[in-house]
Design a protein around this motif. Sequence first.
Motif, short mmCIF file in Angstrom:
data_model
loop_
_atom_site.label_atom_id
_atom_site.label_comp_id
_atom_site.label_asym_id
_atom_site.label_seq_id
_atom_site.Cartn_x
_atom_site.Cartn_y
_atom_site.Cartn_z
N SER A 4 0.83 -1.20 0.00
CA SER A 4 0.00 0.00 0.00
C SER A 4 0.87 1.26 0.00
CB SER A 4 -0.98 -0.01 1.17
OG SER A 4 -0.32 0.03 2.38
N TYR A 5 2.01 1.22 0.68
CA TYR A 5 2.93 2.37 0.60
C TYR A 5 3.47 2.52 -0.82
CZ TYR A 5 3.18 2.42 5.75
OH TYR A 5 2.89 2.48 7.07
N ASN A 64 1.98 1.62 -3.53
CA ASN A 64 0.91 2.15 -4.37
C ASN A 64 0.77 3.66 -4.21
OD1 ASN A 64 0.32 -0.31 -5.44
ND2 ASN A 64 -1.50 -0.69 -4.19
N VAL A 65 0.85 4.11 -2.96
CA VAL A 65 0.77 5.56 -2.72
C VAL A 65 1.91 6.26 -3.46
CG1 VAL A 65 1.05 7.35 -0.95
CG2 VAL A 65 -0.44 5.41 -0.51
N ALA A 123 3.54 5.23 -6.08
CA ALA A 123 3.32 5.18 -7.53
C ALA A 123 2.24 6.20 -7.94
CB ALA A 123 2.89 3.78 -7.95
N ASN A 124 1.22 6.31 -7.08
CA ASN A 124 0.12 7.22 -7.39
C ASN A 124 0.60 8.67 -7.49
OD1 ASN A 124 -3.31 7.20 -6.13
ND2 ASN A 124 -2.40 8.24 -7.86
N PHE A 125 1.55 9.04 -6.63
CA PHE A 125 2.03 10.41 -6.65
C PHE A 125 3.26 10.59 -7.54
CE2 PHE A 125 -0.57 10.51 -2.77
CZ PHE A 125 -1.37 11.59 -3.12
N GLY A 126 3.54 9.57 -8.35
CA GLY A 126 4.56 9.71 -9.38
C GLY A 126 5.99 9.82 -8.87
N LEU A 127 6.29 9.17 -7.73
CA LEU A 127 7.67 9.19 -7.24
C LEU A 127 8.55 8.35 -8.16
CD1 LEU A 127 6.19 10.27 -4.69
CD2 LEU A 127 7.83 9.00 -3.32
N THR A 128 9.80 8.80 -8.35
CA THR A 128 10.73 8.01 -9.15
C THR A 128 11.23 6.83 -8.31
OG1 THR A 128 12.63 9.25 -8.37
CG2 THR A 128 11.53 10.09 -10.33
N GLN A 133 13.40 7.94 -5.53
CA GLN A 133 12.62 8.60 -4.48
C GLN A 133 11.86 7.57 -3.65
OE1 GLN A 133 10.38 11.26 -7.01
NE2 GLN A 133 11.46 13.04 -6.22
N ILE A 153 10.28 6.21 0.83
CA ILE A 153 9.26 5.24 1.26
C ILE A 153 9.91 4.00 1.87
CG2 ILE A 153 7.29 3.84 0.55
CD1 ILE A 153 6.66 6.74 0.09
#
Lengths: 253, 252
Positions: free
Chosen positions: B149-150, B152-153, B155-160, B163, B168
């Motif tokens: 779930s972390y 997914n969060v 990925a949702n906010f477009g972290l490289t 990053q 995370i």
Amino acid sequence: MYIQIENLTKVFYEANKKPFVVLSDINLTIKKSEFICIIGPSGCGKTALLNILGGFVPPTNGRVLIDGEEVKKPSSRYVSIFQDYKLLPWRTVRKNIELGLENKKLSRAQINEIVDAQIHAVGLSGFENYMPATISGGMKQRVSIARALAVEPDILFMDEPFGALDSVTKETMQLNLKQLLSSKPGGTTVIFITHDVDEAVFLADRILVMSAKPGKINNIIEVDLPQPTMKYTRSFNAVRDNVIKEMAAVSHK
Amino acid sequence: MSYLKRFLSFSASILILVVVWQAVVTFGQQPEFLMPSPGRVAIALWELFTDGWLFGHVWVSFVRFIIGYIAACALAMFLGVIFGWFSTLWRIVEPIVLLLKPISPIAWLPFIMLWFGIGDAPAIFTIAMASFFPMLLATVLAINSVSTSYMNVAANFGLTRFQILYKIVLPASFPKLVQGLHSALTAAWIFLVAGELMGTSEGLGFLINDARQNLRSDLIMAGIVLIGTIGYVFDRFLTLVEKYVSKKWGGG
């Protein structure tokens, strides 16, 4: 159409390799800035549908188009909000809301300005430096909403976001969500899963009633109530009765 | 539980240990040097303390332990993050690690002495080897068990990818890394004496070995008591750190 769901099917394989059809041939179009609520018994594939729309899980068959582009992976243009908030427990409220802004080309001052505005909008002023573990469920969900809205997404996917909250907090959150969405120029499209019929009627433009085994859309109910919506008026109750009737039909199948 | 209650139960526990020990000595009928009494050992400890030896031995062992432990844990965490992050690499490395892991550091001791001579090096290396594998495996596991779930969060906010690693994965696995540090410490402390038995002229291991050669069983037991006590203090300290971290990190 803004969101197009075409012949969407999702099959999971159980431990004994038996296929389990979670979603069967879903077709749906959603207009820009429409508010859609999905309601249905557990196991009807609501969450699976949302995860496919969000780009977290690929469909077995069919496809989803958003603004003409096929969804292949998550994007900050469409943000998911979950019942269990999924905040990062090692970050303060402020740093959680900041998460999606950190990799955008923004100055520190710009980030602070956006975050301050969001904190104010969701009513968390004074709690900026609290850790997630020290605030209530309602406040955590406010943080999660602020975190999503900070990146100005075009679409919100919300999976029972208020399902774990007490009824009073839930009411406030519903009103607050309506305000937040109406303040955005251009509007936000929302797909919102819930078990709560009153919530669905209060928030939605259209309600999808889904049935299970296999998961499909059984009926679509237009809400079309006078704005601003008031709960438990005659017209509200009429829609509500209609939804309950549809749900009963679905659960007796 | 209140501090008083905790202190009372701790005291009761120690008292039982001493009483049983004394009973074995009193009713055991064995010669004094085979089983020194608690009183004798207390006197031996006092002797060490007034001679000024006590602090010296403890300090030398402590420094060796800290050097070996910290160096090994730092390297293990560094490698563990890399192995945990690049799963293909880990599939190749894992069998090697699992093959080397069950070998006691003592088995390597002859080589270590050939390679690095006698003195501090064998002791430090024994400690380092004992800490390295538990910490490496704990790190790889911690990195791999970061909740989807972390991810997914993120990925949702477009972290490289980079990053995701430092914003995370590393913070999310921090509580498990602290647990790893704790179990590596307990594992390594056990090997302190072994590394100091040969070719040293100071330290708790030397103290015990030297006492053995002089037939001073009271001093041997004094050394054992010291090792147990210090190990206990270390363990309690890291338990507190672990509790603090998991409390601070919990409930997102």
